[in-house]
Design a protein around this motif. Structure first.
Motif, PDB file in Angstrom:
ATOM      1  N   ILE A 236       0.844  -1.194   0.000  1.00 30.86           N
ATOM      2  CA  ILE A 236       0.000   0.000   0.000  1.00 30.86           C
ATOM      3  C   ILE A 236       0.882   1.248   0.000  1.00 30.86           C
ATOM      4  CG2 ILE A 236      -1.721   1.292   1.312  1.00 30.86           C
ATOM      5  CD1 ILE A 236      -2.681  -1.484   2.373  1.00 30.86           C
ATOM      6  N   LEU A 237       1.914   1.213   0.815  1.00 31.57           N
ATOM      7  CA  LEU A 237       2.831   2.340   0.902  1.00 31.57           C
ATOM      8  C   LEU A 237       3.533   2.575  -0.434  1.00 31.57           C
ATOM      9  CD1 LEU A 237       3.664   4.237   3.241  1.00 31.57           C
ATOM     10  CD2 LEU A 237       5.793   2.944   3.363  1.00 31.57           C
ATOM     11  N   SER A 238       4.015   1.497  -1.047  1.00 33.87           N
ATOM     12  CA  SER A 238       4.748   1.673  -2.306  1.00 33.87           C
ATOM     13  C   SER A 238       3.793   2.084  -3.424  1.00 33.87           C
ATOM     14  CB  SER A 238       5.527   0.412  -2.669  1.00 33.87           C
ATOM     15  OG  SER A 238       4.651  -0.633  -2.951  1.00 33.87           O
ATOM     16  N   PHE A 239       2.528   1.657  -3.316  1.00 36.37           N
ATOM     17  CA  PHE A 239       1.533   2.099  -4.299  1.00 36.37           C
ATOM     18  C   PHE A 239       1.335   3.610  -4.203  1.00 36.37           C
ATOM     19  CE2 PHE A 239      -2.737   3.258  -5.591  1.00 36.37           C
ATOM     20  CZ  PHE A 239      -2.843   2.648  -6.829  1.00 36.37           C
ATOM     21  N   ALA A 240       1.171   4.090  -2.981  1.00 36.53           N
ATOM     22  CA  ALA A 240       0.967   5.521  -2.757  1.00 36.53           C
ATOM     23  C   ALA A 240       2.159   6.316  -3.287  1.00 36.53           C
ATOM     24  CB  ALA A 240       0.754   5.789  -1.274  1.00 36.53           C
TER      25      ALA A 240
END
Ligand SMILES: Nc1nc2c(ncn2[C@@H]2O[C@H](COP(=O)(O)OP(=O)(O)OP(=O)(O)O)[C@@H](O)[C@H]2O)c(=O)[nH]1
Ligand SMILES: *[C@@H]1O[C@H](CO)[C@@H](O)[C@H](O)[C@H]1NC(C)=O
Ligand SMILES: [Mg+2]
Length: 250
Positions: A236-240
């Protein structure tokens, strides 16, 4: 139209569809997905090949793929394994290099994407001579099954945020069930820098930049039954991060 009729009609079609199946620990899913692919392609009569790109799965996926190759033939099942897990983006590029079709279909091997939608993707492509056709969970009869509320919320949220930030001209950005003209896909992957979940999204954004035409087909996405899900906080973090990078650079 009955499938026998369709099969008769399409047999003389010049087009060939190369299906890229990246696998990592899909031992339980691979036989079924391959069986379904063969079934739907045989019924519709289109020429095809299935390229399995296994990244050194410790569960023996490659051995299963070898058995399937013996069953269905080396012209139908191509094995293009790599020694270790190198990620989805490069798996597509690796598989594409060996594709002999003029069209490429990208899908997950975990049965989340049902091969029954492939004839619809193909029909849509022919309908408007689209450069790419994307399966969409967010239109018509499309949808998601088996996700908990958290995951639905994340997917919807990611999609909504991207719609607002990037106005991409397609309703499902993070999905990965798509049909491309081979030349179009080659051109797109050259321009895509992101990894992981952002990769699918960047493909659509770049397609838009290059004025490629995009068709859409509603699909249902079913959560994997076998194997482990990998969506965690890190993803989720890397997507953001990836989304913001794309926003900043387009
Ligand atoms: N070759 C290769 N395939 C991969 C890699 N990571 C994932 N895959 C495959 O790519 C497809 C999509 O990955 P999934 O793990 O299903 O991703 P997801 O659908 O977002 O998440 P879950 O299904 O919830 O785990 C599946 O067929 C995987 O086996 C990789 O590094 N290399
Ligand atoms: C895409 O279309 C727009 C508007 O017609 C045009 O300005 C732009 O140069 C085109 N881009 C490419 C890469 O062809
Ligand atoms: Mg999956």
């Amino acid at each position: 139209m009955t499938s026998r009729k369709a099969s008769h009609l399409n047999r003389h079609n010049e087009d060939k569809y190369s299906v890229l199946l990246p696998t990592y620990n899909e031992r339980e899913n691979l036989p079924l997905i391959v069986w379904l692919l063969v079934k739907y392609f045989d019924e519709s009569g289109y020429n095809y090949e299935i390229i399995v790109i296994d990244d050194g799965s410790p569960d023996g996926t490659l051995q299963v793929a070898e058995q399937l190759q013996r069953i269905y033939g080396e012209d139908k099942i191509l094995l293009r394994p790599r020694a270790k897990k190198l990620g989805l983006g490069t798996a597509y590029i690796h598989g594409m290099k060996h594709a002999t079709g003029n069209f490429i279909i990208i899908m997950d091997a975990d049965l989340s994407h049902h091969p029954k939608f492939i004839p619809e993707l193909i029909a849509k492509q022919k309908d408007g001579n689209y450069d790419l056709v994307s399966g969409t969970r967010y239109k018509g009869n499309g949808g998601v099954y088996g996700w908990d509320l958290r995951r639905k919320f994340i997917s919807r949220g990611a999609n909504f945020l991207t719609q607002v930030l990037l106005r991409p001209g397609a309703s499902d950005l993070t999905g990965s069930f798509r049909l491309y003209k081979k030349t179009v896909l080659e051109n797109l992957v050259k321009r895509c820098l992101s990894k992981g979940y952002v990769f699918q999204m960047e493909m659509i954004i770049r397609a838009r930049e290059l004025n490629y035409t995009i068709g859409e087909v509603p699909i249902t996405f079913v959560d994997r039954v076998y194997g482990e899900s990998k969506l965690g906080g890190n993803e989720i973090l890397s997507f953001a991060k990836g989304l913001l990078t794309l926003f900043a650079t387009t």
